[in-house]
Design a protein around this motif. Sequence first.
Motif, mmCIF file in Angstrom:
data_model
loop_
_atom_site.group_PDB
_atom_site.id
_atom_site.type_symbol
_atom_site.label_atom_id
_atom_site.label_comp_id
_atom_site.label_asym_id
_atom_site.label_seq_id
_atom_site.Cartn_x
_atom_site.Cartn_y
_atom_site.Cartn_z
ATOM 1 N N ILE A 148 0.856 -1.189 0.000
ATOM 2 C CA ILE A 148 0.000 0.000 0.000
ATOM 3 C C ILE A 148 0.892 1.238 0.000
ATOM 4 N N VAL A 149 0.558 2.179 -0.863
ATOM 5 C CA VAL A 149 1.277 3.452 -0.913
ATOM 6 C C VAL A 149 0.302 4.542 -0.488
ATOM 7 N N GLU A 150 0.670 5.263 0.550
ATOM 8 C CA GLU A 150 -0.158 6.357 1.069
ATOM 9 C C GLU A 150 0.618 7.658 0.890
ATOM 10 N N LEU A 151 -0.044 8.647 0.325
ATOM 11 C CA LEU A 151 0.581 9.939 0.062
ATOM 12 C C LEU A 151 0.039 11.000 1.004
ATOM 13 N N LYS A 152 0.916 11.885 1.417
ATOM 14 C CA LYS A 152 0.545 13.021 2.255
ATOM 15 C C LYS A 152 1.199 14.276 1.706
ATOM 16 N N GLY A 156 -0.281 5.558 12.017
ATOM 17 C CA GLY A 156 -1.429 4.804 12.512
ATOM 18 C C GLY A 156 -2.445 4.542 11.413
ATOM 19 N N GLN A 157 -2.642 5.505 10.557
ATOM 20 C CA GLN A 157 -3.565 5.354 9.436
ATOM 21 C C GLN A 157 -3.095 4.223 8.513
ATOM 22 N N VAL A 158 -1.809 4.207 8.191
ATOM 23 C CA VAL A 158 -1.279 3.159 7.324
ATOM 24 C C VAL A 158 -1.396 1.792 7.997
ATOM 25 N N LEU A 159 -1.127 1.733 9.285
ATOM 26 C CA LEU A 159 -1.292 0.461 10.014
ATOM 27 C C LEU A 159 -2.733 -0.040 9.927
ATOM 28 N N ASN A 160 -3.696 0.861 10.085
ATOM 29 C CA ASN A 160 -5.110 0.465 9.943
ATOM 30 C C ASN A 160 -5.386 -0.039 8.534
ATOM 31 N N VAL A 169 -6.812 -3.797 7.465
ATOM 32 C CA VAL A 169 -8.027 -3.972 6.671
ATOM 33 C C VAL A 169 -7.735 -4.742 5.392
ATOM 34 N N SER A 170 -6.604 -4.447 4.762
ATOM 35 C CA SER A 170 -6.281 -5.044 3.460
ATOM 36 C C SER A 170 -5.705 -6.447 3.564
ATOM 37 N N GLY A 171 -5.127 -6.774 4.721
ATOM 38 C CA GLY A 171 -4.438 -8.049 4.862
ATOM 39 C C GLY A 171 -3.026 -8.018 4.308
ATOM 40 N N LEU A 172 -2.561 -6.853 3.857
ATOM 41 C CA LEU A 172 -1.197 -6.709 3.350
ATOM 42 C C LEU A 172 -0.236 -6.455 4.504
ATOM 43 N N ARG A 173 1.056 -6.631 4.270
ATOM 44 C CA ARG A 173 2.051 -6.546 5.344
ATOM 45 C C ARG A 173 2.877 -5.269 5.347
ATOM 46 N N ARG A 182 8.535 6.760 4.739
ATOM 47 C CA ARG A 182 8.659 5.772 5.815
ATOM 48 C C ARG A 182 8.079 4.454 5.340
ATOM 49 N N ARG A 183 8.729 3.395 5.736
ATOM 50 C CA ARG A 183 8.163 2.060 5.563
ATOM 51 C C ARG A 183 7.351 1.746 6.807
ATOM 52 N N VAL A 184 6.205 1.151 6.622
ATOM 53 C CA VAL A 184 5.363 0.729 7.739
ATOM 54 C C VAL A 184 5.114 -0.752 7.541
ATOM 55 N N ILE A 185 5.564 -1.552 8.519
ATOM 56 C CA ILE A 185 5.464 -2.992 8.423
ATOM 57 C C ILE A 185 4.517 -3.498 9.496
ATOM 58 N N LEU A 186 3.589 -4.350 9.106
ATOM 59 C CA LEU A 186 2.638 -4.927 10.062
ATOM 60 C C LEU A 186 3.146 -6.285 10.517
#
Length: 127
Positions: free
Chosen positions: A81-85, A96-100, A104-108, A123-127
């Motif tokens: 998932i790529v999130e832009l700000k 926190g938004q990316v973690l949510n 929801v997506s089941g991606l890591r 930033r990389r965000v890893i679940l």
Amino acid sequence: MDYADLDPETKALCEATIGAPFEVSRCVGHGFLENVYRKSLLGELEDRGVPVEEEVPFSIRFKTRTVGTYFADIVVGRRVIVELKVAEAFADAHVGQVLNYLRVSGLRVGLLFNFGLPKVAFRRVIL
């Protein structure tokens, strides 16, 4: 989970994606709305041959009910998932938004990019 623990295909998609926002930032500059960067990044990723989808829907569930739909800005290779700000700085709420979104997506893995600065930050965000 740590970045080193990701499978090779996901790592390769992350690495292929990370360079593209820097090219977008170099060409477009900063100070525009998020949509400008999203469209530019989609084009740059496509030009680089990176598999990319826009506005990918994921169902939000509460117990046994679907209560809404989240649309990911960009999903790379159906794995990232790529999130832009466009903000003055990253905030804990952005992570926190990316973690949510990952839950929801089941991606890591998610990549968070901020175009609100003279040089794009990520930033990389890893679940």
